[in-house]
Design an enzyme around this catalytic site. Structure first.
Site, PDB file in Angstrom:
ATOM      1  N   ASP A 194       5.856  35.370  32.845  1.00 48.97           N
ATOM      2  CA  ASP A 194       5.056  34.807  32.443  1.00 48.97           C
ATOM      3  C   ASP A 194       4.115  33.228  33.455  1.00 48.97           C
ATOM      4  O   ASP A 194       4.436  32.110  33.556  1.00 48.97           O
ATOM      5  CB  ASP A 194       5.641  33.867  31.007  1.00 48.97           C
ATOM      6  CG  ASP A 194       7.161  32.800  31.662  1.00 48.97           C
ATOM      7  OD1 ASP A 194       7.370  33.240  33.507  1.00 48.97           O
ATOM      8  OD2 ASP A 194       7.367  31.923  31.824  1.00 48.97           O
ATOM      9  N   PHE A 251      15.843  27.858  30.374  1.00 46.69           N
ATOM     10  CA  PHE A 251      14.188  27.681  29.674  1.00 46.69           C
ATOM     11  C   PHE A 251      14.122  29.447  29.401  1.00 46.69           C
ATOM     12  O   PHE A 251      13.454  29.813  28.154  1.00 46.69           O
ATOM     13  CB  PHE A 251      12.879  27.562  31.223  1.00 46.69           C
ATOM     14  CG  PHE A 251      12.050  27.447  29.992  1.00 46.69           C
ATOM     15  CD1 PHE A 251      11.108  26.638  29.597  1.00 46.69           C
ATOM     16  CD2 PHE A 251      11.112  28.816  30.712  1.00 46.69           C
ATOM     17  CE1 PHE A 251      10.027  26.825  27.927  1.00 46.69           C
ATOM     18  CE2 PHE A 251       9.691  28.984  29.916  1.00 46.69           C
ATOM     19  CZ  PHE A 251       9.744  28.306  28.891  1.00 46.69           C
ATOM     20  N   ASN A 252      13.659  30.305  30.582  1.00 42.89           N
ATOM     21  CA  ASN A 252      13.307  31.624  29.560  1.00 42.89           C
ATOM     22  C   ASN A 252      14.458  32.364  28.650  1.00 42.89           C
ATOM     23  O   ASN A 252      13.802  32.779  27.642  1.00 42.89           O
ATOM     24  CB  ASN A 252      13.470  32.211  31.020  1.00 42.89           C
ATOM     25  CG  ASN A 252      12.570  32.769  31.508  1.00 42.89           C
ATOM     26  OD1 ASN A 252      11.765  32.079  31.637  1.00 42.89           O
ATOM     27  ND2 ASN A 252      13.078  33.064  32.956  1.00 42.89           N
ATOM     28  N   THR A 312      10.586  37.954  34.273  1.00 43.63           N
ATOM     29  CA  THR A 312      11.204  36.761  34.843  1.00 43.63           C
ATOM     30  C   THR A 312      10.600  35.337  34.210  1.00 43.63           C
ATOM     31  O   THR A 312       9.969  34.992  34.328  1.00 43.63           O
ATOM     32  CB  THR A 312       9.911  36.669  36.040  1.00 43.63           C
ATOM     33  OG1 THR A 312       8.825  37.208  35.425  1.00 43.63           O
ATOM     34  CG2 THR A 312      10.662  37.810  36.851  1.00 43.63           C
ATOM     35  N   HIS A 351      12.648  30.431  41.537  1.00 44.94           N
ATOM     36  CA  HIS A 351      13.915  31.787  40.396  1.00 44.94           C
ATOM     37  C   HIS A 351      12.910  33.111  40.630  1.00 44.94           C
ATOM     38  O   HIS A 351      14.405  33.773  40.772  1.00 44.94           O
ATOM     39  CB  HIS A 351      13.656  30.554  39.362  1.00 44.94           C
ATOM     40  CG  HIS A 351      13.961  29.548  38.761  1.00 44.94           C
ATOM     41  ND1 HIS A 351      15.082  28.966  38.830  1.00 44.94           N
ATOM     42  CD2 HIS A 351      13.319  28.817  39.083  1.00 44.94           C
ATOM     43  CE1 HIS A 351      14.767  27.942  38.650  1.00 44.94           C
ATOM     44  NE2 HIS A 351      13.618  27.412  38.489  1.00 44.94           N
ATOM     45  N   ASP A 352      12.057  33.377  40.577  1.00 45.83           N
ATOM     46  CA  ASP A 352      11.879  34.330  39.581  1.00 45.83           C
ATOM     47  C   ASP A 352      11.973  35.570  40.798  1.00 45.83           C
ATOM     48  O   ASP A 352      12.214  36.759  40.557  1.00 45.83           O
ATOM     49  CB  ASP A 352      10.802  34.823  39.004  1.00 45.83           C
ATOM     50  CG  ASP A 352      10.586  33.559  37.764  1.00 45.83           C
ATOM     51  OD1 ASP A 352      11.641  33.218  37.014  1.00 45.83           O
ATOM     52  OD2 ASP A 352       9.233  33.296  36.715  1.00 45.83           O
ATOM     53  N   ASN A 403       5.684  29.538  29.970  1.00 48.16           N
ATOM     54  CA  ASN A 403       5.620  28.907  30.707  1.00 48.16           C
ATOM     55  C   ASN A 403       4.350  28.116  30.202  1.00 48.16           C
ATOM     56  O   ASN A 403       4.039  27.218  30.336  1.00 48.16           O
ATOM     57  CB  ASN A 403       5.415  28.616  32.118  1.00 48.16           C
ATOM     58  CG  ASN A 403       6.290  29.152  33.232  1.00 48.16           C
ATOM     59  OD1 ASN A 403       7.549  28.477  32.954  1.00 48.16           O
ATOM     60  ND2 ASN A 403       6.528  30.174  33.964  1.00 48.16           N
ATOM     61  N   ASP A 425       7.051  33.393  39.506  1.00 49.18           N
ATOM     62  CA  ASP A 425       6.178  33.954  38.967  1.00 49.18           C
ATOM     63  C   ASP A 425       5.327  34.359  40.122  1.00 49.18           C
ATOM     64  O   ASP A 425       5.675  36.360  40.044  1.00 49.18           O
ATOM     65  CB  ASP A 425       6.108  34.667  37.389  1.00 49.18           C
ATOM     66  CG  ASP A 425       6.982  34.044  36.338  1.00 49.18           C
ATOM     67  OD1 ASP A 425       6.959  34.617  35.697  1.00 49.18           O
ATOM     68  OD2 ASP A 425       7.016  31.965  36.567  1.00 49.18           O
TER      69      ASP A 425
HETATM   70  C1  BDR Z   1      12.547  29.762  34.608  1.00 49.03           C
HETATM   71  O1  BDR Z   1      11.306  29.116  33.837  1.00 49.03           O
HETATM   72  C2  BDR Z   1      10.390  29.156  34.641  1.00 49.03           C
HETATM   73  O2  BDR Z   1      10.124  28.309  34.284  1.00 49.03           O
HETATM   74  C3  BDR Z   1      10.675  29.473  35.726  1.00 49.03           C
HETATM   75  O3  BDR Z   1       9.174  30.294  35.867  1.00 49.03           O
HETATM   76  C4  BDR Z   1      11.745  30.910  35.545  1.00 49.03           C
HETATM   77  O4  BDR Z   1      11.191  32.496  35.011  1.00 49.03           O
HETATM   78  C5  BDR Z   1      13.399  29.127  35.435  1.00 49.03           C
HETATM   79  O5  BDR Z   1      14.639  28.114  34.522  1.00 49.03           O
HETATM   80 CA    CA Z   2       9.150  32.914  34.839  1.00 48.74          CA
END
Ligand code: BDR
Ligand code: CA
Length: 310
Positions: free
Chosen positions: A10, A165-166, A124, A239-240, A39, A15
């Site tokens: 996303d 979040f994901n 991701t 993160h991703d 996102n 990402d």
């Molecule tokens: C995840 O949430 C998104 O905002 C980032 O792209 C990542 O995948 C981190 O919590």
């Molecule tokens: Ca992401």
């Protein structure tokens, strides 16, 4: 043998780095990019994927738009972190790559069914596409070699105290994926919060004076600002790409096999990844949960790949 992967994402600043890593790492064969609402809206994340691939001249990878909203909940986005476009910050030229005519979920199903069981899925973003594919065509499950996903937290979340979040964005989808029976590596916040894009990292990218590395540096500068504003972080966690890195070199992440349940009921903690570290639930462990990252090796992998775009 290269690792065949499908990146389900996303984009999203981190990402974007995951796409750049996956598309150019010599040990990865990136079969497709599927996009999902997360996102930002799926129209925006798809457009961003097309823009990233245009800028980096990634033309061999089909990009297919996936689900526009979570399985049962309304779509909720992360403009405070990624901006209104989902990829605010650097100026990015208009995309000149055609979107696949297939729906992302159909492409996932088609590629998996036609495979020899050698494709690893790397989600991701929210897990809506993967869960939808499993619901629509359960015969894909034994075809999935493994899933290496960025999401969840053993401890504190980032969208709220409980949840990352994901997983929070689509807990019902996460519950389907986490219980599907495939080998799963979960790359949670405990790992990704070690992948900090410090000023030194950004400087190394800038020093190369190459368009893709400069683009990545510009993305990370915007990401640093929002992460500082929202969380007070001195450097943003990227993160991703950690979920891609875990496929290339599983030893880059230290992890432990445990049972992970997804909270879907509670209002307070929906989307929490309930990690049974001590086996107290008696439920069979089904997820390798990461807890530490070999930080230097990770950045070597990411930076050397970004510089290989010259
Ligand atoms: C995840 O949430 C998104 O905002 C980032 O792209 C990542 O995948 C981190 O919590
Ligand atoms: Ca992401």
């Amino acid at each position: 043998m290269k690792h065949k992967i499908i990146l389900d994402c996303d984009p999203g600043h981190d990402d974007a780095i995951a796409i750049l890593l996956a598309a150019h790492h010599p040990e990865i064969d990136l079969l497709a990019i599927t996009t999902v609402a997360g996102n930002q809206s799926v129209e925006k994340t798809t457009r961003n994927a097309l823009k990233i691939c245009t800028l980096a001249n990634i033309r061999h990878v089909p990009i297919a738009m996936g689900m526009e909203r979570p399985l049962v909940r309304p779509a909720r986005h992360a403009a405070d972190i990624h901006g209104e476009s989902g990829l605010d910050g650097p100026h990015i030229p208009e995309p000149d790559i055609a979107l696949s005519p297939m729906h992302g979920v159909d492409l996932l199903i088609q590629l998996l069914l036609a495979s020899e069981g050698d494709i690893t899925l790397v989600p991701t973003g929210p897990l809506t596409n993967i869960a939808s594919a499993i619901k629509l065509e359960p015969a894909i499950v034994p075809k999935i070699k493994a899933i290496s996903l960025m999401g969840g937290a053993i401890g504190v979340g980032n969208i709220n105290e409980s949840s990352e979040f994901n997983i929070w964005a689509d807990p019902e989808a996460a519950a389907i994926v986490f219980n599907c029976g495939c080998p799963i590596t979960m790359v949670p916040l405990e790992v990704t919060h070690q992948a900090l894009a410090t000023p030194e990292i950004v400087a190394r990218l800038r020093a190369a004076q190459q368009p893709v590395a400069t683009f990545a540096a510009d993305l990370l500068v915007f990401f640093a600002e929002t992460y500082h504003h929202v969380f007070g972080f001195e450097a943003p966690p990227v993160h991703d790409p950690c979920a891609v890195a875990a496929v290339i070199d599983p030893s880059i992440i230290q992890g432990k096999l445990m049972h992970v349940a997804i909270e879907t009921v509670s209002e307070l903690s929906a989307g929490r990844t309930v990690c049974d570290i001590y086996g107290t639930s008696g439920k069979p462990p089904q997820v390798r949960v990461g807890y530490a990252l070999a930080v230097e090796r990770f950045w070597e992998m990411v930076i050397s790949t970004l510089l290989s775009y010259s």
